[in-house]
Design a protein around this motif. Structure first.
Motif, short mmCIF file in Angstrom:
data_model
loop_
_atom_site.label_atom_id
_atom_site.label_comp_id
_atom_site.label_asym_id
_atom_site.label_seq_id
_atom_site.Cartn_x
_atom_site.Cartn_y
_atom_site.Cartn_z
N MET A 8 -9.23 3.98 3.70
CA MET A 8 -7.95 3.70 3.26
C MET A 8 -7.80 3.59 1.82
N TYR A 9 -8.90 2.96 1.25
CA TYR A 9 -8.80 3.03 -0.11
C TYR A 9 -8.93 4.36 -1.05
N CYS A 36 0.81 -1.36 0.00
CA CYS A 36 0.06 0.07 -0.15
C CYS A 36 0.82 1.31 -0.13
N ARG A 37 0.54 1.84 -0.97
CA ARG A 37 1.43 3.28 -0.92
C ARG A 37 0.06 4.54 -1.13
N LEU A 38 0.47 5.58 -0.21
CA LEU A 38 -0.65 6.46 -0.23
C LEU A 38 -0.69 7.15 -1.41
N GLN A 75 -0.28 5.99 -4.69
CA GLN A 75 -0.48 5.35 -6.00
C GLN A 75 -1.96 5.62 -6.31
N LEU A 133 -5.82 6.05 -0.58
CA LEU A 133 -4.77 5.46 -1.54
C LEU A 133 -5.12 5.58 -3.26
N LYS A 134 -6.35 6.33 -3.19
CA LYS A 134 -6.91 6.78 -4.56
C LYS A 134 -7.42 5.51 -5.32
N ASP A 135 -7.77 4.42 -4.66
CA ASP A 135 -8.37 3.16 -5.21
C ASP A 135 -9.95 3.35 -5.06
N ASP A 154 -0.38 -2.05 4.95
CA ASP A 154 -0.65 -3.44 4.33
C ASP A 154 -1.28 -4.26 5.33
#
Length: 325
Positions: free
Chosen positions: A149-150, A4-6, A8, A153-155, A123
């Motif tokens: 969190m998603y 997980c990268r904040l 990405q 994370l831009k997901d 993660d």
């Protein structure tokens, strides 16, 4: 599981007007400690005493196994009360080992996710929330944390899925509506975002974060006057919030009301003299107006406050190049 990268981005989104790239970052201040590394996570277990499993059915466990499980869980919550987070994690893990099929492990896995999130181990936090949801796919607290969190994370698609799952369980969950609206907006799906925000106003007509978000949507849709009117209401109700003045200034600038924009920027900066992100936005505004001397003065203030050298050098280079023309 992938790391997980904040920073990405994992979603291809529709074309979004330039406003969204600037303004939806501002919405992050509305996230209530959701996957935010600068914030200490308010652990749910700190509000509890004793064991969550005291009334649970043994589920084929012996009485001795159940008592052992309850003892570890009780110790874990006492450790949380005392801010002994590593010890709490160890006790929770021992409880899981003692009785891995207990239904209350849904809550324990959630608590472990928060403990990992608190230490910026995203993660591992995601793994615990997902394990919790494998046991109970409708467990709202884990859905909200993982969705948050998603979102950071831009997901965005996965964030929408988690918040939608919450709303399937609790149709009027205001936080789920709000954060799903933010995810929609960040993807450029403004109609869906507006629908979620409007649903919140049916439940809480004066909710400030929702009116703020609708103003951002107005800017995203090139409706600056509507945004300006909405921000007028927010500023009158919350006159000490610098972000509201700054956003109203953006709306005024979009309407070519530069005098009003200057006035609101002055109010915003006076309220938050050491807010680097606000100072950076103010400098960009000044450069757009050709006010290079004032911009460089504010750059000096930002430098003293701790702004990044790369941004400072960039602004100074832009100022020098504009002088040569």
């Amino acid at each position: 599981m992938k790391k997980c990268r904040l920073a990405q981005a994992t979603v291809e989104s529709p074309t979004v007007c330039p406003f969204s790239a600037v303004f939806w970052v501002v919405v992050c201040w509305l996230l209530p400690s959701v996957a935010c590394p600068q914030t200490i996570i308010p652990l749910d277990g700190k509000n509890k005493l004793g064991s969550v499993s005291s009334t649970e059915k043994p589920d084929r466990y012996t009485q001795a196994d159940t008592l052992c499980y309850q003892r570890w869980v009780g110790k874990a919550y006492i450790a949380l009360q005392n801010d002994s987070f590593p010890q709490a994690k160890s006790f929770f893990e021992k409880a899981l080992q003692a009785a891995p099929r207990m239904q209350s492990n849904v809550e324990i896995l959630f608590e472990l996710g928060q403990l990992e999130e608190r230490e910026n181990r995203f993660d591992k936090a995601m793994e615990y929330y997902t394990r919790s949801l494998h046991k109970n796919p409708r467990y709202v607290k884990s859905l909200m944390r993982r969705g948050g969190m998603y979102l950071l994370l831009k997901d965005f698609k996965r964030a929408v899925d988690d918040f939608s799952s919450v709303l399937y369980v609790e149709a009027h969950h205001m936080d789920a509506l709000f954060f799903r609206g933010c995810a929609y907006a960040r993807c450029g799906w403004v109609d869906q975002a507006e629908a979620d925000f409007s649903a919140i106003l049916q439940l809480a007509p004066l909710d400030p974060r929702t009116h703020f978000s609708l103003a951002l949507l107005d800017l995203q849709r090139h409706r600056p006057y509507d945004a300006w009117v909405r921000m007028n209401g927010l500023v009158s109700r919350c006159p000490n919030d610098s972000r509201y003045y700054a956003t109203r200034a953006d709306a005024a600038e979009a309407m070519d009301s530069i005098v009003l924009a200057y006035r609101d920027w002055n109010s915003a900066i006076l309220l938050s003299l050491n807010d680097i992100s606000l100072l950076e936005r103010y400098v960009d505004f000044l450069l757009r107006q050709g006010d290079k001397e004032k911009a460089l003065e504010v750059v000096g203030q930002a430098e003293r406050t701790g702004a990044g050298t790369a941004w400072i050098d960039l602004v100074r280079n832009r100022s020098r190049q504009s002088r040569k023309r």
